[in-house]
Write an enzyme that holds these catalytic residues in place. Structure first.
Site: not given
Ligand code: COA
Length: 260
Positions: A114, A66, A111, A134
């Site tokens: 999911e 999400a 999400g 989460e």
């Molecule tokens: N919601 C909003 N934006 C997200 C996102 C999310 N769930 N996951 C990634 N992004 C965005 C980042 O903010 C970043 O945007 P920006 O360039 O404007 O800052 C872009 O996507 C790239 O992500 P980044 O974190 O820089 O990539 P990474 O390779 O370093 O890390 C992940 C990848 C997947 C490990 C990391 O993005 C992450 O932990 N995301 C969230 C995962 C999560 O908790 N999901 C559950 C949500 S309920």
């Protein structure tokens, strides 16, 4: 409706729906859910679409969850609505009466995991990563993760993954039954389409009824489930596809199903 956050591509008899916010790792925001909802209606209304493939744009993510920036604004009421909205769209996907296949091409977190679980089956690229992180955000999975993950991998594994927030690779996901197959990233879509074509060569009514009956097994007692299966079996025996399939076998030729 024109789409900003998804791509909808219609092939001969199936469609490919691609989550299309690659710079945000295809995070699921409200606009994307609205577009997904619209695309599901499009699929429902088009009888020529016999199968749906769901994937993510780019080589990095199916969907990283999400949209946390949107989620961050939630309070008790809006948080509940946020969860309900995503859940409703995913449930509509799951209830489509055609096979829905997730081609998971990278991160499927929160999400994203999911959404993949609300598809009927999942093929993954070898770089795919799965998890319900989460708890790191102080919430629980809100789009059906607590309900579908234990159904797929069992209660203990679902609890382990959910309360740890651990991320697992594609082969571990395969081992616990979260995904059906793992392929090299470069082959994922070809292999998915190959499987799609195999399914599309079968009687589509039989395919849909099979998915329906198998899903019903999760809600019904064994006796009620067996009754439901027999009811669908009888209905299929009244179809042209049944006559064609059985006649083709007897005549030693390939069946030519018409889906009626
Ligand atoms: N919601 C909003 N934006 C997200 C996102 C999310 N769930 N996951 C990634 N992004 C965005 C980042 O903010 C970043 O945007 P920006 O360039 O404007 O800052 C872009 O996507 C790239 O992500 P980044 O974190 O820089 O990539 P990474 O390779 O370093 O890390 C992940 C990848 C997947 C490990 C990391 O993005 C992450 O932990 N995301 C969230 C995962 C999560 O908790 N999901 C559950 C949500 S309920």
């Amino acid at each position: 409706m024109s789409y900003n956050t998804i791509k909808f591509e219609q092939k001969d008899n199936f469609a490919i729906l691609t989550l299309n916010r690659p710079d945000k790792l295809n995070a699921l925001n409200t606009e994307l859910f609205n577009e997904l909802d619209d695309a599901i209606t499009k699929v429902e209304l088009d009888d020529s679409i016999k199968l749906l493939i769901l994937t993510g744009e780019g080589e990095k993510a199916f969907a990283a969850g999400a949209d946390i920036k949107e989620l961050n604004q939630s309070d008790k009421n809006s948080g509940k609505l946020f969860s309900q909205k995503g859940s409703k769209v995913m449930r509509r996907l799951e209830l489509l009466n055609i096979p829905v296949i997730a081609a998971v091409n990278g991160f499927a977190l929160g999400g994203g995991c999911e959404l993949a679980m609300s598809c009927h089956i999942r093929f993954a690229s070898d770089n795919a990563k799965f998890g319900q992180p989460e708890v790191n955000l102080g919430i629980l999975p809100g789009y059906g993760g607590t309900q579908r993950l234990p159904r797929l991998v069992g209660v203990a594994k679902a609890i382990e993954l959910t309360i740890s927030g651990n991320i697992i690779g594609a082969n571990d996901a395969l081992n616990i039954g979260l995904v059906n197959q793992v392929y090299p990233q470069s082959e994922l879509m070809d292999k998915t389409v190959e499987f799609a074509n195999l399914v599309l060569s079968k009687g589509s009514m039989a395919v849909s009824a099979s998915i329906d009956a198998i899903y019903q097994s999760q809600n019904l007692s064994l006796n009620d489930g067996l009754d439901y299966e027999s009811k669908l079996f009888g209905e299929l025996c009244a179809s042209n596809d049944f006559k064609e399939g059985t006649s083709a076998f007897i005549e030693k030729r390939k069946a030519n199903f018409k889906g009626n």
